[in-house]
Motif scaffolding. Structure first.
Motif, PDB file in Angstrom:
ATOM      1  N   LYS A 534       0.641  -1.124  -0.198  1.00  0.00           N
ATOM      2  CA  LYS A 534       0.020  -0.092  -0.083  1.00  0.00           C
ATOM      3  C   LYS A 534       0.915   1.196  -0.065  1.00  0.00           C
ATOM      4  CE  LYS A 534      -3.509   2.412   2.564  1.00  0.00           C
ATOM      5  NZ  LYS A 534      -4.772   2.439   3.745  1.00  0.00           N
ATOM      6  N   ASN A 551      -8.489  -3.756  -6.756  1.00  0.00           N
ATOM      7  CA  ASN A 551      -9.610  -3.318  -6.098  1.00  0.00           C
ATOM      8  C   ASN A 551     -10.564  -2.626  -6.896  1.00  0.00           C
ATOM      9  OD1 ASN A 551      -8.124  -1.068  -5.915  1.00  0.00           O
ATOM     10  ND2 ASN A 551      -8.502  -0.760  -3.815  1.00  0.00           N
ATOM     11  N   ARG A 552     -10.190  -2.094  -8.121  1.00  0.00           N
ATOM     12  CA  ARG A 552     -10.852  -1.404  -8.834  1.00  0.00           C
ATOM     13  C   ARG A 552     -11.796  -2.421  -9.899  1.00  0.00           C
ATOM     14  NH1 ARG A 552      -7.241   3.819 -10.918  1.00  0.00           N
ATOM     15  NH2 ARG A 552      -7.035   4.527  -8.768  1.00  0.00           N
ATOM     16  N   PRO A 579     -10.388  -9.932   1.896  1.00  0.00           N
ATOM     17  CA  PRO A 579     -10.697  -8.611   2.673  1.00  0.00           C
ATOM     18  C   PRO A 579     -10.487  -7.424   1.294  1.00  0.00           C
ATOM     19  CG  PRO A 579      -8.154  -9.275   2.651  1.00  0.00           C
ATOM     20  CD  PRO A 579      -9.026 -10.485   2.053  1.00  0.00           C
ATOM     21  N   ASP A 580     -10.656  -6.091   1.871  1.00  0.00           N
ATOM     22  CA  ASP A 580     -10.238  -4.919   0.921  1.00  0.00           C
ATOM     23  C   ASP A 580      -8.735  -5.112   0.465  1.00  0.00           C
ATOM     24  OD1 ASP A 580     -12.991  -4.339   1.162  1.00  0.00           O
ATOM     25  OD2 ASP A 580     -12.360  -2.774   2.641  1.00  0.00           O
ATOM     26  N   SER A 582      -5.369  -3.585  -1.085  1.00  0.00           N
ATOM     27  CA  SER A 582      -4.801  -2.218  -1.270  1.00  0.00           C
ATOM     28  C   SER A 582      -3.781  -2.203  -1.694  1.00  0.00           C
ATOM     29  CB  SER A 582      -4.521  -1.617   0.350  1.00  0.00           C
ATOM     30  OG  SER A 582      -3.820  -2.546   1.211  1.00  0.00           O
ATOM     31  N   SER A 618      -4.378 -11.112   1.542  1.00  0.00           N
ATOM     32  CA  SER A 618      -4.304  -9.791   1.129  1.00  0.00           C
ATOM     33  C   SER A 618      -3.464  -9.402  -0.144  1.00  0.00           C
ATOM     34  CB  SER A 618      -3.559  -8.858   2.048  1.00  0.00           C
ATOM     35  OG  SER A 618      -4.437  -8.862   3.272  1.00  0.00           O
TER      36      SER A 618
END
Length: 652
Positions: A534, A551-552, A579-580, A582, A618
């Motif tokens: 990130k 994530n897009r 999860p989200d 990054s 992740s």
């Protein structure tokens, strides 16, 4: 003097009579209305796009004629059982679990691990017979084209998802007891979709091109042609509107299937000599009587007289098909001549000369042949332009070619090719919080092994490596597992299976296509580059570097395997948990073929997150799968979930 078409009344209905033109053992059907539209406010009005339109009277249900084939009778029996099956649930309100309490003749997909134990089928309204109204679509705007293409794709996904679930249930000896084991999954699927009203183009008989269906589209099942409305007969090679339902008593042919079933056919591609149906022994596949100018034969002659175009679908042998055959839509033809001739067998046959209408996309069957030539000897076909046989320089399991016959741009050759992404060291070391991890299977994994548990109790792939349904995250067996490399839960990690090519395009700059036919649900390639944390992402994004943001991407994985149109309480998988995200992938200096995929809001591929070499949720792999059957040399497109300017920056 009035033209022939001025007196033609096209207020025609389908006839109960079916006169089959024998084809290699595949089947088809013709019952069911158009599906419910999800968003009426955004739905284009087909009526506003038509230049021929007539009234649609009510008609009785269709029944088989005495000349019906075994496969037609088989489908009608599947339909009858499906109708009884769903009707039984309409009055079964006293049972908390309808599937568990259903009588044996109505057993269903209840035991499939892909469905909730309490899944129930949606009960359709009264079945609507095939319409009499004939229309021709004159033009479509860009948004209308996207809408109808998505509608066709959605229907085909439902068809394939149901079919593979039926096969999986039968392999386990569970579910669908009344239908019987080892029976035709495509027929069962069509029967279930029929009673739900999921068949397309049943409320209007479309003459000419059908919205959402492209020249070159490929299909593995005759039933699928019926479900989308491209060809509406179970076994007959000629689809037509019969004279018995016409106000002027004249039939009209709408489509034909050319598959070499008649010895007098002469297929020259753009010029086709097509033999009419009838006169053939259904069991011996030989002519035994003279043909008559009636039914579909007369329909083709009437189409010639009135100048009405006919859709042509070619059936060819194809080893990689589940059925051993492939059906290719080759576009519109005009019937220009008709005559009675003595066939090779000595019996009278009707012959029709058809010419392909100019200005259409290249025939799909011709592209299939050309793609084979490109794989065998590409330089024999490509005389001009830049060509590189393998830009991966042996790093991929299959060579990745490069072709540019438009300009001098050689941009893809300027980057280091990475077949696999490079992760930060601390990511690669994580195995689910343990020192090792993975399954301990000595043979191929079973449904109760450790990796199956990670996947929510079911594996994501079928026996042929095709994705059964999308998930938020898929755990493949990896380097910590004891199972062999042949394990069905090892798919995307094995790399490319199809011969892909980066090519220069007038429309999209650089694009990607395959020299092979890609089956829906198959793995294609992975997004590869330098994986950034990130904090690294924030720094490089400010510097304007070319980054891919996981994530897009929209969650189009949820569309693959979605059967919510049939099962009322079907929900997309929510496990395994993701999860989200990054992180990003830097492709500014090192990349692979996925970085040249073009953007589309109606794509033919989608992104699926996968883990296999580490268990750090992740940082999953970005794997690309086919959303539909993709013909050779058709450009691959994905929805990046962002504006096209961002995508252009990625590939320039």
């Amino acid at each position: 003097m009035a033209s022939p078409t001025s007196s033609l009344d096209l207020n025609l209905l389908p006839s109960p009579k079916i006169e089959p033109k024998s084809e290699p053992r595949e089947s088809n059907s013709y019952i069911g209305p158009i599906p419910q539209i999800p968003n009426p406010n955004s739905t284009p009005d087909l009526n506003s796009l038509c230049i021929v339109r007539f009234t649609d009277p009510n008609t009785p249900l269709l029944h088989l004629s005495p000349t019906a084939t075994d496969e037609e009778a088989l489908f009608l029996e599947f339909y009858r059982l499906a109708h009884l099956f769903m009707a039984s649930y309409a009055s079964s309100n006293s049972h908390p679990n309808p599937l568990a309490s259903a009588p044996p003749p109505s057993s269903s997909l209840s035991s499939s691990p892909s469905l909730s134990p309490s899944s129930t089928l949606i009960i359709s309204k009264k079945r609507k017979a095939r319409s009499a109204e004939m229309v021709r679509v004159s033009s479509l705007g860009e948004q209308d084209q996207i809408y109808f293409r998505d509608l066709v794709r959605r229907t085909r996904i439902t068809f394939e998802s149901l079919r593979v679930l039926i096969i999986r249930d039968e392999a386990k000896g569970e579910g669908l007891g009344a239908f019987g084991k080892r029976s035709r999954a495509d027929l069962k699927t069509a029967a279930l979709m029929t009673d739900r009203g999921l068949w397309l183009n049943r409320d209007k008989r479309i003459i000419g091109s059908i919205p959402g269906i492209f020249v070159g589209d490929v299909y593995f099942f005759r039933m699928e042609l019926c479900v989308i409305g491209l060809h509406g007969q179970v076994q007959a090679g000629i689809d037509y509107v019969p004279a018995s339902r016409s106000s002027n008593g004249e039939p009209i042919a709408t489509s034909i299937i050319v598959s070499g079933g008649y010895e007098d056919d002469d297929d020259g591609g753009d010029v086709l000599i097509y033999t009419g149906h009838g006169g053939r022994d259904r069991n011996l596949h030989k002519m035994c009587d003279a043909q008559k100018l009636e039914g579909g034969n007369l329909g083709l002659e009437r189409s010639m007289r009135y100048g009405i175009e006919v859709r042509v679908i070619r059936g060819v042998k194809f080893d990689q098909s589940p059925t051993g055959r492939l059906y290719v839509y080759d576009g519109l033809y005009k019937v220009v001549d008709c005559w009675l001739d003595t066939g090779k067998s000595g019996f009278g046959v009707y012959k029709y000369k058809l010419l392909r209408i100019e200005g259409q996309e290249e025939m799909g069957s011709a592209i299939l042949k050309m793609s084979l030539s490109l794989k065998i000897n590409p330089l024999s076909v490509r005389k001009n332009g830049l060509f590189c046989n393998d830009i991966s320089m042996g790093k991929e399991t299959v060579p990745v070619s490069l072709y540019n016959d438009l300009d001098d741009d050689q941009d893809p050759l300027q980057f280091e090719y990475l077949a696999r992404p490079i992760y930060p060291p601390d990511v690669q070391e994580k195995f689910n919080g343990e020192g090792n991890g993975g399954c301990e299977c000595r043979t191929n994994c079973s449904d109760n092994c450790y990796c199956a548990t990670l996947n929510g109790g079911e594996f994501a792939y079928g026996g042929s490596g095709v994705l059964l349904r999308g998930k938020p995250l898929i755990y493949e067996c990896g380097i910590a597992c004891q199972c062999p490399l042949s394990c069905p839960n090892r798919v995307s990690q094995k790399g490319l299976k199809h011969q892909l090519e980066v090519f220069r395009s007038n429309e999209t700059g650089w694009g990607v296509r395959s020299l092979d036919l890609i089956r829906a649900g198959s793995f294609i390639c992975e997004f590869s580059g330098i994986v950034l944390t990130k904090k690294q992402t924030e720094l490089l994004s400010q510097a304007g570097e070319s980054l891919v943001y996981p994530n897009r991407f929209p969650g189009r994985w949820a569309e693959w395997g979605d059967i919510s149109d049939v099962f009322s309480d079907y929900l997309p998988p929510k496990y395994p948990y993701l999860p989200d995200l990054s992180f990003s992938i830097d492709v500014s200096k090192a990349r692979n073929i996925a970085c040249y995929l073009s953007h589309s809001c109606s794509p033919n591929v989608f992104l699926q997150f996968v883990l296999y070499d580490h268990y750090n949720v992740s940082y999953p792999h970005l794997m690309i799968f086919a959303m539909e059957n993709i013909p050779p040399l058709r450009e691959l497109s994905i929805d990046y979930g962002v504006v096209e300017e961002w995508v252009g920056k990625l590939t320039l």
